[in-house]
Write a protein that holds these residues in place. Sequence first.
Motif, PDB file in Angstrom:
ATOM      1  N   HIS A 158     133.690  93.709   6.959  1.00 11.79           N
ATOM      2  CA  HIS A 158     133.234  94.962   7.563  1.00 11.79           C
ATOM      3  C   HIS A 158     134.236  96.109   7.426  1.00 11.79           C
ATOM      4  O   HIS A 158     133.863  97.231   7.092  1.00 11.79           O
ATOM      5  CB  HIS A 158     132.899  94.736   9.042  1.00 11.79           C
TER       6      HIS A 158
ATOM      7  N   ARG B 270     135.140  99.815  19.968  1.00  7.53           N
ATOM      8  CA  ARG B 270     134.775  99.264  18.651  1.00  7.53           C
ATOM      9  C   ARG B 270     136.028  99.349  17.787  1.00  7.53           C
ATOM     10  O   ARG B 270     136.534 100.448  17.521  1.00  7.53           O
ATOM     11  CB  ARG B 270     133.616 100.051  18.027  1.00  7.53           C
TER      12      ARG B 270
ATOM     13  N   ASP C 220     124.475  89.341  14.788  1.00  7.40           N
ATOM     14  CA  ASP C 220     125.529  89.927  13.970  1.00  7.40           C
ATOM     15  C   ASP C 220     125.005  90.755  12.802  1.00  7.40           C
ATOM     16  O   ASP C 220     125.684  91.632  12.285  1.00  7.40           O
ATOM     17  CB  ASP C 220     126.459  88.822  13.454  1.00  7.40           C
TER      18      ASP C 220
ATOM     19  N   THR D  25     139.791  96.400  11.590  1.00  6.35           N
ATOM     20  CA  THR D  25     139.229  95.110  11.185  1.00  6.35           C
ATOM     21  C   THR D  25     138.378  94.551  12.323  1.00  6.35           C
ATOM     22  O   THR D  25     138.560  94.917  13.483  1.00  6.35           O
ATOM     23  CB  THR D  25     140.338  94.070  10.873  1.00  6.35           C
ATOM     24  N   ILE D  26     137.453  93.658  11.941  1.00  6.79           N
ATOM     25  CA  ILE D  26     136.614  92.984  12.936  1.00  6.79           C
ATOM     26  C   ILE D  26     136.846  91.485  12.780  1.00  6.79           C
ATOM     27  O   ILE D  26     136.581  90.929  11.699  1.00  6.79           O
ATOM     28  CB  ILE D  26     135.112  93.279  12.702  1.00  6.79           C
TER      29      ILE D  26
ATOM     30  N   ASP E 139     141.200  92.668  17.775  1.00 13.96           N
ATOM     31  CA  ASP E 139     140.178  93.245  16.897  1.00 13.96           C
ATOM     32  C   ASP E 139     138.833  92.523  17.024  1.00 13.96           C
ATOM     33  O   ASP E 139     138.018  92.540  16.108  1.00 13.96           O
ATOM     34  CB  ASP E 139     140.652  93.240  15.435  1.00 13.96           C
ATOM     35  N   HIS E 140     138.612  91.924  18.173  1.00 12.85           N
ATOM     36  CA  HIS E 140     137.325  91.245  18.381  1.00 12.85           C
ATOM     37  C   HIS E 140     136.228  92.240  18.764  1.00 12.85           C
ATOM     38  O   HIS E 140     136.453  93.156  19.555  1.00 12.85           O
ATOM     39  CB  HIS E 140     137.448  90.206  19.512  1.00 12.85           C
ATOM     40  N   PHE E 141     135.073  92.038  18.197  1.00 10.17           N
ATOM     41  CA  PHE E 141     133.891  92.787  18.638  1.00 10.17           C
ATOM     42  C   PHE E 141     132.643  91.987  18.227  1.00 10.17           C
ATOM     43  O   PHE E 141     131.888  92.375  17.325  1.00 10.17           O
ATOM     44  CB  PHE E 141     133.859  94.192  18.037  1.00 10.17           C
TER      45      PHE E 141
ATOM     46  N   GLY F 219     135.968  97.379   9.903  1.00  8.92           N
ATOM     47  CA  GLY F 219     136.153  98.078  11.171  1.00  8.92           C
ATOM     48  C   GLY F 219     135.348  99.352  11.300  1.00  8.92           C
ATOM     49  O   GLY F 219     134.812  99.878  10.323  1.00  8.92           O
ATOM     50  N   TYR F 220     135.276  99.839  12.532  1.00 10.63           N
ATOM     51  CA  TYR F 220     134.548 101.089  12.823  1.00 10.63           C
ATOM     52  C   TYR F 220     135.524 102.250  12.647  1.00 10.63           C
ATOM     53  O   TYR F 220     135.801 102.993  13.591  1.00 10.63           O
ATOM     54  CB  TYR F 220     133.993 101.051  14.247  1.00 10.63           C
TER      55      TYR F 220
ATOM     56  N   ARG G 288     125.158  94.943  12.765  1.00  9.99           N
ATOM     57  CA  ARG G 288     126.421  95.678  12.942  1.00  9.99           C
ATOM     58  C   ARG G 288     126.352  96.991  12.157  1.00  9.99           C
ATOM     59  O   ARG G 288     126.004  97.017  10.979  1.00  9.99           O
ATOM     60  CB  ARG G 288     127.599  94.830  12.450  1.00  9.99           C
TER      61      ARG G 288
END
Length: 286
Positions: A92, A81, A136, A85-86, A129-131, A94-95, A139
Motif C-alpha cells: 500500500h 491513518r 481489507d 507504511t501499513i 504503522d498498524h491500520f 501508507g496514506y 482500503r
Amino acid sequence: MIYIPLSEIKAKIPDDWFATADQALAEVTVITDLKARAQAINDRDDVWKALRERLAELRKDKCWYCESNDSRSDRPIDHYRPKNTIAECDTHGGYWWLAFSWENFRYCCTFCNSKRVDKEHGTTGGKHDHFPLWTDGLRATFGKCSPYDLEREKPMLLDPCCETDPPLLWFDEDGKPAPHPHLCGAQGTFLYERVTTSITLYHLDHHKIVDRRQQLYQTIKRKLAQAEEKLRRLREHADMTAQQALAEDVRELKEFMAPEQPYSATARCALMALRGSYPVAELVFL
Ligand SMILES: [Zn+2]
C-alpha cells in the motif's frame, strides 16, 4: 478514550499553518519513489509537530487514546491513518497524502503510539504503522482516493474523533478494558472485534493504566458510599446539613467524568455500573 470533535481541533490551528501544510504536500506529491517520499515526509515532521502544544491543550495534555496524562511521554502526534507504511498491507505505501492533514492528527502518548512488549504482564501493544480494516479490499489509495473512499473503509481501530467510537469501550472494576456489554454484540462481530483490536493496538491493557483505572474505580466507590450515607440521613432524618454535603459529593463525582480528567471514561463506567449498589449515583447523571 475521549471524544475530540474535529471542530475543536480546527479551531486550535493558526491560519498560516494551512498554507504550510499545503506546500509540504505539494512537495512530496511529485516524488514517486516510495522510500524517497517517506523520507521527504519525515523530513517535514515540523509541520505536524508545530501543532503539538495546541493539540495537547485541548484535553490538558491527556492522551486521546488512553486518557493518561504522563509528562514523561514524548507526546507524539499520531497519524490515525499511517503516513508511510501499513503493517497489514505491504504493497500500500501508507496514506501519505494525509501526512499533513490536520484531520488525521491524534495527540497521544508513547505507550499508545510505539510498539512495546510488557513481558512481565504478558501484553503487547503500540499502534505504530498498524491500520487493520474489517474488509481489507476497501482500503483507500491515492489514485482512487476521495472522501467517499475513506468513508467506505471499515477501520478496526476506534477513533477518538468519531463521536460514537469512545463509548464502545467499557472498563471493569479491575481496571481492564472490554467491549461495552450492551453496545458491541457478540465476539466475532464488527464492533466487538473493533474494540478488542483497539485494546491490543493502543495497548489499553498495559498494567500501569489498568492499575490506575482500578484505583480510580475504588476511589469512586468510596465516594459513592459516603454520598449514599448522606442521602440516607436526608431521607430518614430530614438532616439539612447532609443535603449540602451531598451536593458537594455529587459535584466531586461529576468532576471525575469531566473531559479533561484522566480516565474520565473509566469514571463514567464505574458510576453507571455502581448505580445498582449505590442509588445516589443517579444524581450524578441528572
Ligand atoms: Zn496513550
